[in-house]
Design a protein around this motif. Structure first.
Motif, PDB file in Angstrom:
ATOM      1  N   CYS A 179       0.832  -1.298   0.093  1.00 38.90           N
ATOM      2  CA  CYS A 179      -0.013   0.101   0.042  1.00 38.90           C
ATOM      3  C   CYS A 179       1.000   1.335   0.100  1.00 38.90           C
ATOM      4  CB  CYS A 179      -0.870  -0.050   1.228  1.00 38.90           C
ATOM      5  SG  CYS A 179      -2.233  -1.457   1.262  1.00 38.90           S
ATOM      6  N   VAL A 180       0.723   2.074  -1.055  1.00 39.08           N
ATOM      7  CA  VAL A 180       1.649   3.225  -1.081  1.00 39.08           C
ATOM      8  C   VAL A 180       0.858   4.528  -0.561  1.00 39.08           C
ATOM      9  CG1 VAL A 180       2.796   4.879  -2.911  1.00 39.08           C
ATOM     10  CG2 VAL A 180       2.414   2.307  -3.588  1.00 39.08           C
ATOM     11  N   GLU A 181       1.903   5.098   0.201  1.00 35.91           N
ATOM     12  CA  GLU A 181       1.439   6.018   1.282  1.00 35.91           C
ATOM     13  C   GLU A 181       1.281   7.335   0.733  1.00 35.91           C
ATOM     14  OE1 GLU A 181       2.223   7.588   5.894  1.00 35.91           O
ATOM     15  OE2 GLU A 181       3.244   5.814   5.080  1.00 35.91           O
ATOM     16  N   ASN A 182       0.451   8.227   1.103  1.00 36.71           N
ATOM     17  CA  ASN A 182       0.529   9.730   0.359  1.00 36.71           C
ATOM     18  C   ASN A 182       1.627  10.315   1.477  1.00 36.71           C
ATOM     19  OD1 ASN A 182      -1.498   9.570   2.617  1.00 36.71           O
ATOM     20  ND2 ASN A 182      -1.567  11.725   2.344  1.00 36.71           N
ATOM     21  N   GLN A 183       2.487  10.859   1.069  1.00 38.47           N
ATOM     22  CA  GLN A 183       3.696  11.526   1.902  1.00 38.47           C
ATOM     23  C   GLN A 183       3.351  13.098   1.506  1.00 38.47           C
ATOM     24  OE1 GLN A 183       6.943   9.282  -0.174  1.00 38.47           O
ATOM     25  NE2 GLN A 183       7.875   9.957   1.777  1.00 38.47           N
ATOM     26  N   ARG A 184       3.631  13.705   2.770  1.00 41.53           N
ATOM     27  CA  ARG A 184       3.374  15.317   2.793  1.00 41.53           C
ATOM     28  C   ARG A 184       4.244  16.227   2.126  1.00 41.53           C
ATOM     29  NH1 ARG A 184       7.047  17.968   6.533  1.00 41.53           N
ATOM     30  NH2 ARG A 184       8.519  16.684   7.545  1.00 41.53           N
ATOM     31  N   TRP A 185       3.514  17.415   1.617  1.00 42.00           N
ATOM     32  CA  TRP A 185       4.417  18.218   1.126  1.00 42.00           C
ATOM     33  C   TRP A 185       5.503  18.600   1.844  1.00 42.00           C
ATOM     34  CZ3 TRP A 185       6.005  23.185   1.709  1.00 42.00           C
ATOM     35  CH2 TRP A 185       6.320  23.927   0.249  1.00 42.00           C
ATOM     36  N   LYS A 186       6.904  18.853   1.055  1.00 39.69           N
ATOM     37  CA  LYS A 186       8.042  19.655   1.919  1.00 39.69           C
ATOM     38  C   LYS A 186       8.494  20.451   0.904  1.00 39.69           C
ATOM     39  CE  LYS A 186      10.871  17.412   4.653  1.00 39.69           C
ATOM     40  NZ  LYS A 186      11.899  16.353   5.164  1.00 39.69           N
ATOM     41  N   ARG A 187       9.269  21.698   1.488  1.00 43.37           N
ATOM     42  CA  ARG A 187       9.527  22.561   0.670  1.00 43.37           C
ATOM     43  C   ARG A 187      10.891  22.331  -0.224  1.00 43.37           C
ATOM     44  NH1 ARG A 187       8.576  27.988   1.037  1.00 43.37           N
ATOM     45  NH2 ARG A 187       7.570  27.581   3.035  1.00 43.37           N
ATOM     46  N   ALA A 188      11.641  21.215   0.395  1.00 47.96           N
ATOM     47  CA  ALA A 188      13.009  21.218   0.057  1.00 47.96           C
ATOM     48  C   ALA A 188      12.972  19.820  -0.973  1.00 47.96           C
ATOM     49  CB  ALA A 188      13.960  20.739   1.102  1.00 47.96           C
ATOM     50  N   ARG A 189      11.926  18.977  -0.735  1.00 50.57           N
ATOM     51  CA  ARG A 189      11.926  17.639  -1.838  1.00 50.57           C
ATOM     52  C   ARG A 189      10.744  17.779  -2.327  1.00 50.57           C
ATOM     53  NH1 ARG A 189      16.315  14.678  -0.301  1.00 50.57           N
ATOM     54  NH2 ARG A 189      15.489  13.125  -1.436  1.00 50.57           N
ATOM     55  N   VAL A 190      10.814  16.933  -3.387  1.00 50.17           N
ATOM     56  CA  VAL A 190       9.589  16.534  -4.254  1.00 50.17           C
ATOM     57  C   VAL A 190       9.160  15.155  -3.846  1.00 50.17           C
ATOM     58  CG1 VAL A 190       8.583  16.075  -6.666  1.00 50.17           C
ATOM     59  CG2 VAL A 190      10.167  18.189  -6.538  1.00 50.17           C
TER      60      VAL A 190
END
Length: 253
Positions: free
Chosen positions: A143-154
């Motif tokens: 199950c692929v998890e939604n990761q949070r938005w980060k300023r430094a990484r896509v």
């Protein structure tokens, strides 16, 4: 619907102690972090985990390696090693009788040129495709998890649209490739979890439950976790807290 909590590498408790703690709160599910198994001096084997489950009526999900592990790694040997780490977690989950394995979709620094970011995405797609095929071969949900938005990484899974495009690109037609919705990650990204439910529906097998103030991934207590989980509708619902006291506060108020 099963409710429980994540057994993090920061927790010193044994699996038996953690299961007993959850049982006292009326919870019957454990998400086992691969990091916990890697570092705990009394880490159980998959066979021992299955025996605990059979004697206590607890269920499991596993979380594949994610600390210092990136399925979109630009270095091919490190990417391959990360894939091996995920497939080993899938094998352990199968042996333990777990219902799913949660996995992150990879990332790349935003400061890199477009061509490098595109290459990193293709690395992540190749990696998840290999992991998904292995999951299908052995009959264990990934199950692929939604990761949070980060300023430094896509990240490739921050929003329903990005996650859907990512899964489409992986292009593995299997009932065993699913989705984990993390409501805390959705909140800090500015996305209503309902948008993931609308997009993925029955593909959502795991829900991660925690709160924040919208500015960072704080993993705060979420007293309304049951009502949130009911709106998501996942089979396995996991409190992701920083301490056992926080898990208790979620349940007891």
């Amino acid at each position: 619907m099963r409710y429980g909590a994540a057994l993090d590498l920061r927790f010193p408790e044994s699996i038996g102690e953690f299961v007993e703690f959850l049982a006292d709160l009326g919870l019957r599910h454990v998400e086992i972090r691969q990091g916990y198994l890697d570092v705990h001096p009394e880490a159980p084997t998959p066979r021992e985990l299955r025996e605990i489950a059979e004697s206590t009526d607890v269920t499991y999900t596993f979380h594949a390696p994610f600390r210092d592990a990136n399925l979109g790694n630009l270095n091919e040997s490190l990417r391959e090693a990360t894939v091996r780490g995920v497939t080993r977690t899938l094998d352990a989950a199968l042996a333990a009788g777990a219902g799913a394995v949660v996995v992150h979709g990879g990332s790349v620094p935003r400061r890199y040129p477009d061509r490098v970011r595109a290459h990193a995405r293709q690395q992540a797609v190749r990696s998840l495709r290999a992991c998904a095929r292995h999951a299908d071969d052995i009959g264990t949900h990934l199950c692929v998890e939604n990761q949070r938005w980060k300023r430094a990484r896509v990240r490739h899974t921050e929003t329903p649209e990005r996650l859907a495009a990512f899964l489409d690109e992986i292009d593995v037609d299997s009932e065993y490739l699913g989705v984990t919705v993390d409501v805390g990650h959705a909140k800090v990204t500015g996305v209503d979890p309902a948008a993931f439910v609308e997009r993925f529906g029955d593909r959502i097998r795991v829900c991660h439950l925690h709160d924040n103030d919208g500015t960072a991934d704080q993993h705060d207590v979420l007293p309304a976790y049951e009502s949130v989980a009911e709106r998501v509708g996942a089979e396995y619902n996991v409190l992701e807290m920083k301490s056992l006291d926080d898990v208790r506060r979620c349940v007891t108020g």
